[in-house]
Scaffold this motif. Structure first.
Motif, PDB file in Angstrom:
ATOM      1  N   SER A 114      54.292 -35.320  -0.469  1.00 22.60           N
ATOM      2  CA  SER A 114      53.224 -35.756  -0.409  1.00 22.60           C
ATOM      3  C   SER A 114      52.592 -35.496   1.046  1.00 22.60           C
ATOM      4  O   SER A 114      53.227 -35.322   2.125  1.00 22.60           O
ATOM      5  CB  SER A 114      53.532 -37.265  -0.974  1.00 22.60           C
ATOM      6  OG  SER A 114      51.977 -38.405  -0.228  1.00 22.60           O
ATOM      7  N   THR A 115      51.263 -35.393   1.593  1.00 23.42           N
ATOM      8  CA  THR A 115      50.867 -34.668   2.143  1.00 23.42           C
ATOM      9  C   THR A 115      49.176 -35.705   2.391  1.00 23.42           C
ATOM     10  O   THR A 115      48.490 -35.299   1.950  1.00 23.42           O
ATOM     11  CB  THR A 115      50.507 -33.329   2.377  1.00 23.42           C
ATOM     12  OG1 THR A 115      49.140 -33.116   1.117  1.00 23.42           O
ATOM     13  CG2 THR A 115      51.793 -32.711   1.914  1.00 23.42           C
ATOM     14  N   PRO A 116      49.231 -36.894   2.253  1.00 20.62           N
ATOM     15  CA  PRO A 116      47.825 -37.684   2.279  1.00 20.62           C
ATOM     16  C   PRO A 116      47.029 -37.233   2.638  1.00 20.62           C
ATOM     17  O   PRO A 116      46.431 -36.783   4.250  1.00 20.62           O
ATOM     18  CB  PRO A 116      48.532 -38.735   3.456  1.00 20.62           C
ATOM     19  CG  PRO A 116      50.247 -38.817   3.258  1.00 20.62           C
ATOM     20  CD  PRO A 116      50.932 -37.347   3.538  1.00 20.62           C
ATOM     21  N   MET A 117      46.317 -36.762   2.076  1.00 23.06           N
ATOM     22  CA  MET A 117      44.829 -36.540   2.827  1.00 23.06           C
ATOM     23  C   MET A 117      44.395 -35.489   3.672  1.00 23.06           C
ATOM     24  O   MET A 117      44.018 -34.890   4.382  1.00 23.06           O
ATOM     25  CB  MET A 117      44.193 -37.565   3.584  1.00 23.06           C
ATOM     26  CG  MET A 117      43.797 -39.284   2.828  1.00 23.06           C
ATOM     27  SD  MET A 117      42.588 -39.047   1.686  1.00 23.06           S
ATOM     28  CE  MET A 117      40.956 -38.705   2.735  1.00 23.06           C
ATOM     29  N   SER A 118      45.788 -34.489   3.401  1.00 21.41           N
ATOM     30  CA  SER A 118      46.213 -32.768   4.662  1.00 21.41           C
ATOM     31  C   SER A 118      45.812 -32.176   3.120  1.00 21.41           C
ATOM     32  O   SER A 118      46.920 -32.219   2.080  1.00 21.41           O
ATOM     33  CB  SER A 118      46.615 -32.939   5.469  1.00 21.41           C
ATOM     34  OG  SER A 118      47.927 -33.285   5.178  1.00 21.41           O
ATOM     35  N   ALA A 119      45.868 -30.561   3.116  1.00 20.58           N
ATOM     36  CA  ALA A 119      46.054 -29.386   3.214  1.00 20.58           C
ATOM     37  C   ALA A 119      45.940 -28.458   3.693  1.00 20.58           C
ATOM     38  O   ALA A 119      45.564 -27.536   3.636  1.00 20.58           O
ATOM     39  CB  ALA A 119      44.447 -29.189   1.914  1.00 20.58           C
ATOM     40  N   PRO A 120      47.323 -28.907   4.528  1.00 16.46           N
ATOM     41  CA  PRO A 120      48.231 -27.422   5.384  1.00 16.46           C
ATOM     42  C   PRO A 120      47.490 -26.319   4.556  1.00 16.46           C
ATOM     43  O   PRO A 120      47.817 -26.363   2.988  1.00 16.46           O
ATOM     44  CB  PRO A 120      49.055 -27.790   5.764  1.00 16.46           C
ATOM     45  CG  PRO A 120      49.473 -29.056   4.364  1.00 16.46           C
ATOM     46  CD  PRO A 120      48.250 -29.620   4.294  1.00 16.46           C
ATOM     47  N   LYS A 121      47.345 -25.463   5.004  1.00 15.70           N
ATOM     48  CA  LYS A 121      47.875 -23.852   4.611  1.00 15.70           C
ATOM     49  C   LYS A 121      48.879 -23.385   4.742  1.00 15.70           C
ATOM     50  O   LYS A 121      49.535 -22.101   3.958  1.00 15.70           O
ATOM     51  CB  LYS A 121      46.296 -23.022   5.686  1.00 15.70           C
ATOM     52  CG  LYS A 121      45.324 -23.486   5.792  1.00 15.70           C
ATOM     53  CD  LYS A 121      44.259 -23.077   4.728  1.00 15.70           C
ATOM     54  CE  LYS A 121      42.744 -23.321   4.658  1.00 15.70           C
ATOM     55  NZ  LYS A 121      41.782 -24.066   3.502  1.00 15.70           N
ATOM     56  N   LYS A 122      49.812 -23.418   6.028  1.00 15.12           N
ATOM     57  CA  LYS A 122      50.898 -22.835   6.432  1.00 15.12           C
ATOM     58  C   LYS A 122      52.142 -24.351   6.038  1.00 15.12           C
ATOM     59  O   LYS A 122      52.121 -24.866   6.823  1.00 15.12           O
ATOM     60  CB  LYS A 122      51.398 -22.016   6.633  1.00 15.12           C
ATOM     61  CG  LYS A 122      50.317 -20.632   7.292  1.00 15.12           C
ATOM     62  CD  LYS A 122      50.501 -19.693   7.935  1.00 15.12           C
ATOM     63  CE  LYS A 122      49.808 -18.913   7.862  1.00 15.12           C
ATOM     64  NZ  LYS A 122      50.624 -17.882   7.464  1.00 15.12           N
ATOM     65  N   ALA A 123      53.233 -24.050   5.287  1.00 14.69           N
ATOM     66  CA  ALA A 123      54.105 -25.009   5.218  1.00 14.69           C
ATOM     67  C   ALA A 123      55.414 -23.748   5.582  1.00 14.69           C
ATOM     68  O   ALA A 123      56.007 -22.410   5.206  1.00 14.69           O
ATOM     69  CB  ALA A 123      54.404 -25.254   4.278  1.00 14.69           C
ATOM     70  N   THR A 124      57.243 -24.648   6.454  1.00 12.27           N
ATOM     71  CA  THR A 124      58.203 -24.115   6.222  1.00 12.27           C
ATOM     72  C   THR A 124      58.435 -24.757   5.207  1.00 12.27           C
ATOM     73  O   THR A 124      58.934 -26.188   5.479  1.00 12.27           O
ATOM     74  CB  THR A 124      58.549 -23.823   7.684  1.00 12.27           C
ATOM     75  OG1 THR A 124      57.797 -23.030   8.456  1.00 12.27           O
ATOM     76  CG2 THR A 124      59.918 -23.277   7.513  1.00 12.27           C
ATOM     77  N   VAL A 125      59.180 -24.136   4.543  1.00 13.84           N
ATOM     78  CA  VAL A 125      60.052 -24.894   3.005  1.00 13.84           C
ATOM     79  C   VAL A 125      61.937 -25.163   3.538  1.00 13.84           C
ATOM     80  O   VAL A 125      61.834 -23.611   4.302  1.00 13.84           O
ATOM     81  CB  VAL A 125      59.693 -25.182   1.425  1.00 13.84           C
ATOM     82  CG1 VAL A 125      58.708 -25.623   1.514  1.00 13.84           C
ATOM     83  CG2 VAL A 125      59.735 -23.134   1.812  1.00 13.84           C
ATOM     84  N   ARG A 126      62.664 -25.307   3.934  1.00 14.09           N
ATOM     85  CA  ARG A 126      64.160 -25.329   4.070  1.00 14.09           C
ATOM     86  C   ARG A 126      64.673 -26.003   2.996  1.00 14.09           C
ATOM     87  O   ARG A 126      64.457 -27.510   2.910  1.00 14.09           O
ATOM     88  CB  ARG A 126      64.314 -25.290   5.390  1.00 14.09           C
ATOM     89  CG  ARG A 126      64.112 -26.542   6.348  1.00 14.09           C
ATOM     90  CD  ARG A 126      65.192 -26.659   7.272  1.00 14.09           C
ATOM     91  NE  ARG A 126      63.976 -25.602   8.562  1.00 14.09           N
ATOM     92  CZ  ARG A 126      62.980 -26.495   8.928  1.00 14.09           C
ATOM     93  NH1 ARG A 126      63.040 -27.559   9.036  1.00 14.09           N
ATOM     94  NH2 ARG A 126      62.003 -25.378   9.749  1.00 14.09           N
TER      95      ARG A 126
END
Length: 166
Positions: A114-126
């Motif tokens: 969940s990303t409350p009220m944000s839509a980040p362009k990039k992320a790292t998943v691990r």
């Protein structure tokens, strides 16, 4: 034809005024969600993290506290069963371990964040072992698709599924 009284006309005008006002959005918030799907042997995976902007998600743990102080068989809310244990709250805002992002395990291969009220362009998943060892890691570009609300006012969006090869 009967004439409407002035008070009745006033009530009708006030009650419908918001319906005709363009550009007004309801004062609500929402959470966007991103799904990560693990590909490969998942036996050693204890946790998956979603880290936009260098801030990693937290995964609330079930509380070990009693579920309720209500007598057995009695619901705290009439008509609803008391079946779920409350989650232990995360660290407060300002704590170095605080994260606005949270995640939960859906099944052995699927995690939702969940990303409350944000839509980040990039992320790292691990994917991580119980020891904290990183089993797999990937940086991803996120594409968000709105699934509610409106173009004018915004609304919840989803990203993914993001595949993480183990």
């Amino acid at each position: 034809m009967k004439r409407l009284s002035v008070p009745l006309l006033l009530i009708l005008a006030i009650s419908t005024a918001g319906c005709a006002t363009p550009g007004v959005c309801p004062a609500i918030g929402w959470s966007n969600s991103a799904t990560v799907v693990l590909d490969g042997p998942v036996d050693g995976v204890a946790k998956v993290q979603f880290c936009p902007d260098g801030i990693c998600s937290v995964t609330p743990q079930p509380s070990t506290a009693p579920k309720s102080t209500v007598a057995p068989g009695v619901s705290a809310i009439p008509g609803q069963a008391d079946t779920a244990a409350p989650a232990t709250p995360g660290p407060p805002v300002g704590d170095p371990n605080y994260s606005p992002y949270s995640g939960k395990k859906i099944d052995d291969r699927t995690w939702q964040f969940s990303t409350p009220m944000s839509a980040p362009k990039k992320a790292t998943v691990r994917a991580m072992a119980a020891s904290g060892e990183v089993l797999a890691e990937r940086e991803v570009d996120l594409t968000w698709t709105r699934v509610g609300g409106s173009e004018q006012c915004g609304g919840p969006s989803t990203a993914g599924p993001i595949t993480l090869a183990l």
